[in-house]
Design an enzyme around this catalytic site. Structure first.
Site, PDB file in Angstrom:
ATOM      1  N   ASP A 231      -6.828   1.586   0.843  1.00 56.60           N
ATOM      2  CA  ASP A 231      -6.802   1.794   2.290  1.00 56.60           C
ATOM      3  C   ASP A 231      -8.157   1.419   2.866  1.00 56.60           C
ATOM      4  OD1 ASP A 231      -8.505   3.837   1.592  1.00 56.60           O
ATOM      5  OD2 ASP A 231      -7.420   5.394   2.692  1.00 56.60           O
TER       6      ASP A 231
ATOM      7  N   LYS B  86       0.830  -1.204   0.000  1.00 56.66           N
ATOM      8  CA  LYS B  86       0.000   0.000   0.000  1.00 56.66           C
ATOM      9  C   LYS B  86       0.867   1.258   0.000  1.00 56.66           C
ATOM     10  CE  LYS B  86      -2.333   1.405   3.668  1.00 56.66           C
ATOM     11  NZ  LYS B  86      -3.338   1.441   4.745  1.00 56.66           N
TER      12      LYS B  86
END
Length: 511
Positions: A140, A122
Site C-alpha cells: 500500500d 492489492k
C-alpha cells in the site's frame, strides 16, 4: 556517499521489537467482511472504514444480502468512505459474483479472488494473507514509501516494490512484514514529517542518515540543531494546518463563482510565499504555472497536462482528470492540489480531504471567470504581480460593444455529436469574441435532426477533445452547404487561463 541497503534479518528483528501489536487494521470476522472492508478502504482511512462497516454488515451480513442490495441504500451506508458510487457498484457485483460462482463464499484461490469485482492485486493479497494465511505482501502507500526510504527498493510502482520485497524476505515472513511496515509508516515514517529522531531503524535507513534524497519528498533529510532530530531540508506543511483549505465541493457554488478558491487563499498561512509542491489536475492551469515561472513547484500533473511538451518528461503523471491516482498524489506529498469544478469530480475533492491534502477548486464558465481565477491563483500561489498583469490585460480586451456575429455551433465530439452550449466557457468565449453561440446548454448530445434544426451559419470543429480533421469538415460542409465549417485549434478554443487571449483572437478572426 553511496546508500547502503539494510540487512533484511536485522531490519525485521527491529520491526518485531518495535511493533509487537502489528496486525490487520481493518476490523473483520470472516473473509467476506474482510474483502468488503478492503474494497471500502481504497482512498480512505482504515479508521473511517471501521466506523462504517458495523452498520453495513448488520444490514448486509453475507454475500446473498449484498447481491440483492438497493444501490441507493448501499451508497448511503458507505458514503463517508469516498467514491461511494463506484464502491457500491463493485460491492453489489461482488455479492452477485460470489453467489453465482462460489456459493456465496470468498474463494481462497488467488486467480478466482482477483477476478471478483472491485478486487485488484492489492486487495487480493490482503484477503489471502489475513483471511486464509496464504503468504502475500500487498504494497500500500505506507509500504511503498517506507520500502523506498529504507533502500529496499528503487522501483517506481507498487508492483515492482512488492517483487523486490518478496525477493529480500523469506516467504513465511511476508504477512508479518506487511503489517509491520504499515505500522512503521503510520506511527513513525510519516509521509510529510518522518519522525527520524524516534525511529528504531534510523541507523539502518539510508534516507534518515542522509545518504540519499528522500524518494518520497524529493529532498535530503538533514540534522536539525535542536535535540538531534532529523528534519527535511525544506519546510513542509503540517497536516493540521492543511485542514483550512478543506471544504466540501458543493454541486452548486454559493455566491460568486470561485468563492472556494478565494476563501482558501485568504485563510492560507502561506499565501505570501505560496505552496512549494503543487499537483495540478487541470491541463491549462499546468501550462499557466509554467508561464508564470512556477514550473519548479509542480510536483504532479494529469496525463492530459501535455503543454509545454517538455513537462511530460520532468513532472510525474498522476492519472486522468476524472480519475486521478490518489495514492500517487499522496506519495508526492503536495501542499496544494488545484482542481476545476467541471473537469474534476466532487469525489476527488472529498478524497483529498480524507487524505489530509489541501486543495483549491476553480470554476470557469465564462471569460470573466478567468479574470477572477487568475487573481485567485496569483494570491494563493504568491504570484500576485504576474496574475494581476494577466488579469488586467484580459479585462481590457473585454471592454467595448460586441457585434452580433454569425450563429455558431462548436462541436466537441462525434458519434454521438456533442456540442459546447452557450452557458459553457467555450460558448462565452464565442460570445465575447463577437459570435452568437447556439445549441442547448452545457454539453448536450445532438442527433442529425438536432443539428439541422439549429441552423448554424458557422460550425467550429476543434482538434480536441475529439480529433476533428479535414474529413469531418468535408462531411459537414456537404450537409450544411450554406454554412462555413472550420477545423480550429482545440487548445486555443478550450484551454482557459493559459490560452484565453489566444482563443479570443481566434474567435474574432471569424467575425
Amino acid at each position: 556517499m553511496r546508500a547502503s541497503r539494510p540487512d533484511p534479518g536485522e531490519l525485521q528483528r527491529r520491526l518485531r521489537a518495535a511493533y509487537p501489536d502489528a496486525r490487520c487494521a481493518l476490523d473483520h470476522r470472516d473473509p467476506y467482511q474482510l474483502v468488503v472492508a478492503t474494497i471500502l478502504s481504497a482512498q480512505c482511512t482504515d479508521a473511517r472504514v471501521n466506523l462504517t462497516t458495523p452498520a453495513l454488515f448488520a444490514r448486509y451480513p453475507d454475500a446473498a444480502s449484498l447481491a440483492a442490495a438497493r444501490t441507493e441504500e448501499l451508497e448511503g451506508l458507505i458514503k463517508s468512505t469516498g467514491f461511494f458510487r463506484n464502491k457500491a457498484k463493485n460491492l453489489i457485483g461482488l455479492g452477485q459474483a460470489l453467489m453465482a460462482k462460489h456459493g456465496g463464499r470468498v474463494p481462497s484461490d488467488p486467480a478466482e479472488l482477483g477476478a471478483l469485482p472491485g478486487v485488484g492485486q492489492k486487495t487480493a493479497n490482503v484477503v489471502l494473507a489475513n483471511a486464509f494465511g496464504v503468504p502475500a505482501l500487498a504494497v500500500d502507500t505506507h509500504i511503498f514509501r517506507v520500502a523506498r526510504r529504507l533502500g529496499l527498493s528503487k522501483a517506481a510502482t507498487p508492483e515492482k516494490v512488492e517483487a523486490d520485497l518478496c525477493r529480500l524476505f523469506p516467504r513465511e515472513d511476508w504477512i508479518e512484514l506487511h503489517h509491520q511496515l504499515i505500522f512503521h509508516g503510520r506511527r513513525t515514517c510519516d509521509a510529510r514529517r518522518p519522525d527520524c529522531a524516534a525511529c528504531p531503524l534510523l541507523d539502518l535507513c539510508p534516507t534518515g542518515l542522509g545518504q540519499m534524497k528522500d524518494p518520497h519528498l524529493g529532498v535530503r533529510l538533514t540534522v536539525d540543531p535542536g535535540p538531534s532530530a532529523l528534519r527535511p531540508a525544506v519546510p513542509l506543511p503540517r497536516s493540521g494546518g492543511a485542514r483550512q483549505d478543506h471544504q466540501a465541493l458543493p454541486e452548486e457554488p454559493a455566491g460568486a463563482r470561485g468563492d472556494i478558491a478565494s476563501d482558501a487563499s485568504r485563510r492560507s498561512p502561506r499565501s505570501m510565499s505560496g505552496p512549494q509542491r503543487i499537483v495540478s489536475l487541470v491541463p491549462s492551469v499546468t501550462e499557466l504555472l509554467v508561464q508564470w515561472g512556477l514550473a519548479a513547484r509542480l510536483a504532479g500533473r494529469t496525463r492530459y497536462c501535455i503543454e509545454p511538451r517538455w513537462i511530460r518528461n520532468t513532472v510525474p503523471a498522476v492519472g486522468g482528470t476524472k480519475n486521478p491516482d490518489l495514492d500517487r498524489i499522496r506519495d508526492l506529498a503536495p501542499d496544494l492540489v488545484i482542481l476545476e469544478r467541471d473537469e474534476n469530480p466532487k469525489e476527488v475533492a472529498d478524497a483529498l480531504t480524507t487524505l489530509g491534502i489541501p486543495w483549491m477548486a476553480l470554476e470557469i464558465r465564462t471569460v470573466k471567470d478567468c479574470v477572477r481565477a487568475l487573481r485567485q491563483l496569483g494570491e494563493r500561489l504568491g504570484a500576485v504581480e504576474a496574475a494581476e498583469a494577466r488579469a488586467s490585460a484580459l479585462e481590457a480586451t473585454l471592454k467595448g460593444r460586441r457585434r452580433k456575429g454569425p450563429r455558431t455551433l462548436a462541436l466537441i465530439w462525434k458519434d454521438p455529436w456533442m456540442s459546447a452550449g452557450p452557458d459553457t466557457y467555450v460558448g462565452d468565449l464565442l460570445r465575447s469574441g463577437g459570435l452568437a453561440p447556439v445549441g442547448p446548454d452545457r454539453y448536450p448530445t445532438l442527433t442529425d435532426d438536432d443539428l439541422e434544426a439549429l441552423a448554424p451559419e458557422l460550425i467550429l470543429l476543434p482538434t480536441e477533445p475529439y480529433r476533428f480533421n479535414r474529413r469531418h469538415q468535408a462531411e459537414l460542409q456537404r450537409r450544411f452547404p450554406g454554412a462555413e465549417v472550420r477545423v480550429v485549434d482545440g487548445q486555443a478554443l478550450t484551454w482557459y487561463l493559459s490560452r484565453t487571449e489566444q482563443g479570443l483572437d481566434l474567435v474574432r478572426s471569424f467575425r
